[in-house]
Enzyme design. Structure first.
Site, PDB file in Angstrom:
ATOM      1  N   TYR A  76      29.414  11.302  86.437  1.00 18.79           N
ATOM      2  CA  TYR A  76      29.574  12.563  85.719  1.00 18.79           C
ATOM      3  C   TYR A  76      30.967  12.550  85.109  1.00 18.79           C
ATOM      4  O   TYR A  76      31.124  12.367  83.921  1.00 18.79           O
ATOM      5  CB  TYR A  76      29.346  13.780  86.613  1.00 18.79           C
ATOM      6  CG  TYR A  76      29.479  15.067  85.810  1.00 18.79           C
ATOM      7  CD1 TYR A  76      28.469  15.438  84.935  1.00 18.79           C
ATOM      8  CD2 TYR A  76      30.618  15.854  85.880  1.00 18.79           C
ATOM      9  CE1 TYR A  76      28.581  16.584  84.143  1.00 18.79           C
ATOM     10  CE2 TYR A  76      30.743  16.995  85.098  1.00 18.79           C
ATOM     11  CZ  TYR A  76      29.720  17.359  84.238  1.00 18.79           C
ATOM     12  OH  TYR A  76      29.846  18.478  83.464  1.00 18.79           O
ATOM     13  N   SER A  81      24.620  14.763  80.637  1.00 19.59           N
ATOM     14  CA  SER A  81      25.569  15.689  80.034  1.00 19.59           C
ATOM     15  C   SER A  81      26.914  14.986  79.847  1.00 19.59           C
ATOM     16  O   SER A  81      26.991  14.012  79.098  1.00 19.59           O
ATOM     17  CB  SER A  81      25.676  16.957  80.884  1.00 19.59           C
ATOM     18  OG  SER A  81      26.330  17.988  80.194  1.00 19.59           O
ATOM     19  N   TYR A  82      27.963  15.439  80.530  1.00 21.63           N
ATOM     20  CA  TYR A  82      29.225  14.691  80.438  1.00 21.63           C
ATOM     21  C   TYR A  82      29.018  13.271  80.948  1.00 21.63           C
ATOM     22  O   TYR A  82      29.610  12.319  80.442  1.00 21.63           O
ATOM     23  CB  TYR A  82      30.316  15.385  81.240  1.00 21.63           C
ATOM     24  CG  TYR A  82      31.728  15.005  80.832  1.00 21.63           C
ATOM     25  CD1 TYR A  82      32.473  15.826  79.991  1.00 21.63           C
ATOM     26  CD2 TYR A  82      32.317  13.822  81.271  1.00 21.63           C
ATOM     27  CE1 TYR A  82      33.768  15.483  79.596  1.00 21.63           C
ATOM     28  CE2 TYR A  82      33.604  13.463  80.888  1.00 21.63           C
ATOM     29  CZ  TYR A  82      34.321  14.298  80.044  1.00 21.63           C
ATOM     30  OH  TYR A  82      35.595  13.948  79.654  1.00 21.63           O
ATOM     31  N   ASP A 102      17.682  21.792  73.737  1.00 22.12           N
ATOM     32  CA  ASP A 102      18.926  21.873  74.505  1.00 22.12           C
ATOM     33  C   ASP A 102      19.893  22.840  73.834  1.00 22.12           C
ATOM     34  O   ASP A 102      20.351  22.603  72.718  1.00 22.12           O
ATOM     35  CB  ASP A 102      19.549  20.478  74.604  1.00 22.12           C
ATOM     36  CG  ASP A 102      20.638  20.386  75.667  1.00 22.12           C
ATOM     37  OD1 ASP A 102      21.341  21.386  75.880  1.00 22.12           O
ATOM     38  OD2 ASP A 102      20.782  19.312  76.275  1.00 22.12           O
ATOM     39  N   HIS A 139      18.632  21.926  78.460  1.00 21.26           N
ATOM     40  CA  HIS A 139      19.572  20.943  78.991  1.00 21.26           C
ATOM     41  C   HIS A 139      19.141  20.420  80.364  1.00 21.26           C
ATOM     42  O   HIS A 139      19.495  19.303  80.743  1.00 21.26           O
ATOM     43  CB  HIS A 139      20.965  21.576  79.085  1.00 21.26           C
ATOM     44  CG  HIS A 139      22.073  20.597  79.318  1.00 21.26           C
ATOM     45  ND1 HIS A 139      22.327  19.538  78.472  1.00 21.26           N
ATOM     46  CD2 HIS A 139      23.010  20.515  80.302  1.00 21.26           C
ATOM     47  CE1 HIS A 139      23.367  18.860  78.918  1.00 21.26           C
ATOM     48  NE2 HIS A 139      23.794  19.418  80.028  1.00 21.26           N
TER      49      HIS A 139
END
Length: 389
Positions: free
Chosen positions: A175, A259-260, A334, A366
């Site tokens: 992450y 995501s990240y 998203d 998302h």
């Protein structure tokens, strides 16, 4: 009492509490030391005690402490090593503690303020039985030196029949976003899938790079205005270090994130193309110019103020460096990381004549969930891991 206020500040390099007069004059430090506090739990004004979470014992653990407003008589409340979080009654005579560690799901208990256990409210016995029946693995915490002055906290989940003389494939879970923390001695539902992969003979790892929480201001703010640069350097260096271990096949290292973490996966698959053979990027940011201003400008300032920070760490600008197998996944609905991110990445990969796999979930947000969606997703990424590592 109308005379003082307490503020939490990084003024000494770590997150601590300070008491001031209402005029702003510092009276005393309430806490101090080379460790972070991690959250305020309550103020017992009758007895002048602040309750808070602390990583004093270890950056990967959380304990509940009480300290007087004048900084005296700091004491740890009852709670086993691992991760604790307390909720106090309005009169501060009792508290409910939620505890877990890397191998044990939440146990919720009621205590007197002196720590005496009054009642177990939930021990998760049924879940613990399932964990045993399905053969869940456990996290092995390690420290990875990536330079002469920097080591990173990490954990491994090893196969149940682990043989140190055998070289296993490795999948890194990432992450890595600012003020996050993945390597903690706490229950994590990701352990289910990691344990399944371990049973298939794949070691999984998770590494907290610079920019994450629990290690003071300098470590946490190292990525300011350059999101993606230091984090990618750390993940690549850590993967190289792991690849030199006899029990890891350096030619079969993969990485995945959401995501990240999807952003990080793309950077590692391009800037670290010689290290990572395969990657799965789910709902990634591919250019911070596409992300919302509330989050992005907090860490990057504006594109006008910091153009290089935006452009030098955008995965779309490194697409030509891709060498390994890539699976890119995104939900078209998203509303967090807009679908534009993946669409632009796909266009750039096509322009650079790079082969890759892509899968879109129509109208999913998302979380990419609902109905059979999450099971479908994990079936797909498991297949990709098994075929490409």
């Amino acid at each position: 009492d109308g005379k003082y206020f307490i503020v939490r500040s990084e003024r000494a390099g770590y997150l601590h509490y300070y008491r001031h007069t209402l005029g702003g004059k510092l009276v005393n430090a309430v806490t101090g030391g080379p460790w972070d506090t991690d959250g305020t739990l309550g103020f017992d004004d009758k007895h002048g005690i602040l309750y808070f979470l602390s990583v004093e014992e270890s950056p990967i653990r959380r304990n509940v402490y009480g300290v007087r407003y004048d900084g005296s008589r700091k004491a740890r409340l009852a709670g086993e090593p691992g991760t604790n979080h307390a909720q106090f009654s309005s009169n501060f005579k009792y508290y409910i503690n939620t505890w877990s560690d890397a191998s044990t799901p939440d146990r919720i208990t009621l205590h007197h303020i002196d720590g005496t256990l009054l009642r177990v409210l939930e021990d998760n016995a049924l879940l613990k039985k399932d964990i045993r029946d399905f053969g869940f693995g456990s996290k092995k915490f390690i420290s990875i030196p990536v330079s002469d002055t920097l080591s990173l906290n990490a954990y491994l989940v090893l196969p149940p029949d682990f043989d140190s003389t055998r070289a296993y494939p490795l999948l890194v879970k990432v992450y890595g976003g600012p003020e996050s923390q993945e390597v903690t001695d706490a229950w994590d539902t990701d352990l289910a899938w990691q344990s399944y992969l371990a049973q298939q003979g794949i070691i999984t790892a998770c590494i907290d790079n610079r920019g994450t929480n629990g290690r003071g201001e300098a470590f946490r703010k190292a990525t300011y205005q350059q999101l993606g640069r230091s984090e990618t350097e750390d993940q690549i260096a850590a993967a190289r270090w792991l690849g030199r271990k006899a029990y890891i096949d350096e030619n079969r290292i993969g990485i995945w994130g959401w995501s990240y973490g999807g952003f990080m996966t793309l950077l590692c698959m391009t800037r670290g193309a010689d290290v990572f053979k395969a990657g799965i990027s789910v709902a990634p940011v591919t250019n911070w110019r596409f992300y919302d201003t509330v989050y992005t400008e907090r860490f990057m300032r504006t594109p006008k103020q910091n153009p290089q920070g935006y452009d030098l760490n955008a995965p779309i600008h490194y697409a030509a460096q891709l060498r390994g197998k890539l699976l890119l996944i995104h939900g078209t609905g998203d509303d967090n990381v807009h679908f534009q991110n993946s669409a632009e990445m796909v266009n750039q990969l096509i322009r650079d004549n790079k082969q890759f796999e892509v899968f879109y979930y129509p109208n999913r947000n998302h979380n990419i969930s609902g109905g059979n969606t999450r099971f479908h997703l994990y079936t797909m990424i498991t297949r990709f891991v098994m075929e490409n590592l």
